[in-house]
Design a protein around this motif. Structure first.
Motif, PDB file in Angstrom:
ATOM      1  N   ALA A   1       0.804  -1.226   0.000  1.00  0.00           N
ATOM      2  CA  ALA A   1       0.000   0.000   0.000  1.00  0.00           C
ATOM      3  C   ALA A   1       0.834   1.272   0.000  1.00  0.00           C
ATOM      4  O   ALA A   1       0.272   2.372  -0.078  1.00  0.00           O
ATOM      5  CB  ALA A   1      -0.940   0.006   1.196  1.00  0.00           C
ATOM      6  N   ALA A   2       2.142   1.163   0.134  1.00  0.00           N
ATOM      7  CA  ALA A   2       3.038   2.337   0.048  1.00  0.00           C
ATOM      8  C   ALA A   2       2.637   3.465   0.988  1.00  0.00           C
ATOM      9  O   ALA A   2       2.574   4.633   0.608  1.00  0.00           O
ATOM     10  CB  ALA A   2       3.092   2.846  -1.392  1.00  0.00           C
ATOM     11  N   GLY A   3       2.356   3.113   2.227  1.00  0.00           N
ATOM     12  CA  GLY A   3       2.118   4.135   3.238  1.00  0.00           C
ATOM     13  C   GLY A   3       0.707   4.645   3.335  1.00  0.00           C
ATOM     14  O   GLY A   3       0.430   5.541   4.136  1.00  0.00           O
ATOM     15  N   SER A   4      -0.214   4.105   2.568  1.00  0.00           N
ATOM     16  CA  SER A   4      -1.611   4.537   2.614  1.00  0.00           C
ATOM     17  C   SER A   4      -2.399   3.699   3.620  1.00  0.00           C
ATOM     18  O   SER A   4      -2.087   2.532   3.839  1.00  0.00           O
ATOM     19  CB  SER A   4      -2.259   4.398   1.233  1.00  0.00           C
ATOM     20  N   PRO A   5      -3.446   4.282   4.229  1.00  0.00           N
ATOM     21  CA  PRO A   5      -4.283   3.490   5.137  1.00  0.00           C
ATOM     22  C   PRO A   5      -5.038   2.410   4.372  1.00  0.00           C
ATOM     23  O   PRO A   5      -5.536   2.649   3.271  1.00  0.00           O
ATOM     24  CB  PRO A   5      -5.235   4.522   5.746  1.00  0.00           C
TER      25      PRO A   5
END
Length: 311
Positions: A46-50
């Protein structure tokens, strides 16, 4: 979960085994890093996304935090990039199931402090360069959850073992507890000890169970968060008895990393019963497990660990 599973109920409903099996299949689909689209897979990509996740996965992440805190960071699920670098990319029971991460550098062994868990919104956010692997915690927690649910659903007692991570709940067939055999890691056909566990969990961490060869060198899956590479511990296996299977799993790893010189001190510090075997086959135990050893053959009855587990 790449493991054999044993489910035993005492006076359980006819549907108990089927329901437990379906629940474990559901949890694996949510928690396996090898399953495309699982909650863990989506978090890691998710590369840092919630990421919206199931309530079960919120429980898993909260348990990871508790395990990291309980072991002083010796259990660290952010070791996944180090595991992949070491060569543990494919599931041991399905070579086509491979873990991949987004391109770019990833930090490993950074702990859980930067992971944001929003229980109200059922979302989890990993830092963009961090990835997690539930590992043994997933097996231990799944065993705990299923054993407890079996009792809630009407069984008088239940035992759930997932690859040796074992949870018991409710009554046991024998008054002194569920009888659990500890395997000798050097001679798997032999029993090293027989425990009587009335409640709680038992788990073993081993450098033998997951091994592979890289450039002619044998390595294993137990990453030491202090170094970021496979542990050089002089122990091959540690078995721990604790109030929950997930806690036993975390502490078994923590004790294993300390090596022969620290394992009993670690167990005493955390008020655990533990049994360890080193590379030469020597056995070390806390006082409560000493009478359970089958090497040499016991002449005394199996003791109950009821008070030890409750503590």
């Amino acid at each position: 979960m790449a493991s054999s599973v044993v489910i035993i109920t005492l006076d359980g409903p006819a549907s108990a085994g089927r329901d437990a099996r379906l629940r474990l299949i559901e949890l694996e689909a949510l928690w396996s890093r090898f399953a495309p689209g699982s909650d863990i897979d989506r978090l890691n990509t998710a590369a840092g996304s919630p990421v919206p996740v199931s309530r079960s996965t919120i429980t898993l992440l909260q348990t990871m935090v508790a395990a990291a805190n309980a072991t002083g960071g010796r259990y660290d699920p952010t070791v996944l990039p180090a595991l992949l670098e070491a060569g543990y990319r494919a599931s041991i029971d399905d070579a086509d199931r491979i873990t991949t991460l987004p391109s770019g550098p990833h930090r490993s062994c950074v702990g859980m402090s930067e992971v944001h868990i929003d229980g109200d919104a059922s979302t989890v956010t990993l830092p963009p360069d961090v990835a997690i692997d539930p590992g043994g915690i997933g097996k231990g927690l799944a065993a705990d959850l299923v054993a407890e649910q079996l009792v809630l659903d009407g069984a008088a007692g239940a035992l759930v073992s997932i690859g040796g991570d074992l949870a018991v709940a409710g009554e046991s067939p024998q008054g002194h507890g569920w009888e659990v055999e500890v395997e000798d890691p050097h001679r798997p056909v032999d029993a090293l000890a027989h425990l009587a566990v009335p409640a709680g969990g038992v788990a073993t961490s081993s450098t033998i169970s997951r091994r592979w060869c890289v450039d002619g060198t044998i390595t294993h899956h137990v990453i030491d968060p202090r170094t970021g590479v496979a542990s050089t511990t002089d122990l091959v296996a540690v078995t721990v008895v604790a109030p929950r299977a997930w806690l036993a799993e975390a502490h078994a790893t923590g004790a294993l990393l300390g090596g022969r010189g620290q394992v009993l001190e670690y167990a005493r510090e955390h008020r655990l019963e533990a049994l360890a075997v080193d590379v030469e086959g020597r056995v070390l135990t806390t006082d409560g497990l000493e009478p359970t050893l089958t090497r040499p053959t016991l002449s005394r009855p199996i003791p109950s660990l009821r008070e030890k587990v409750r503590s």
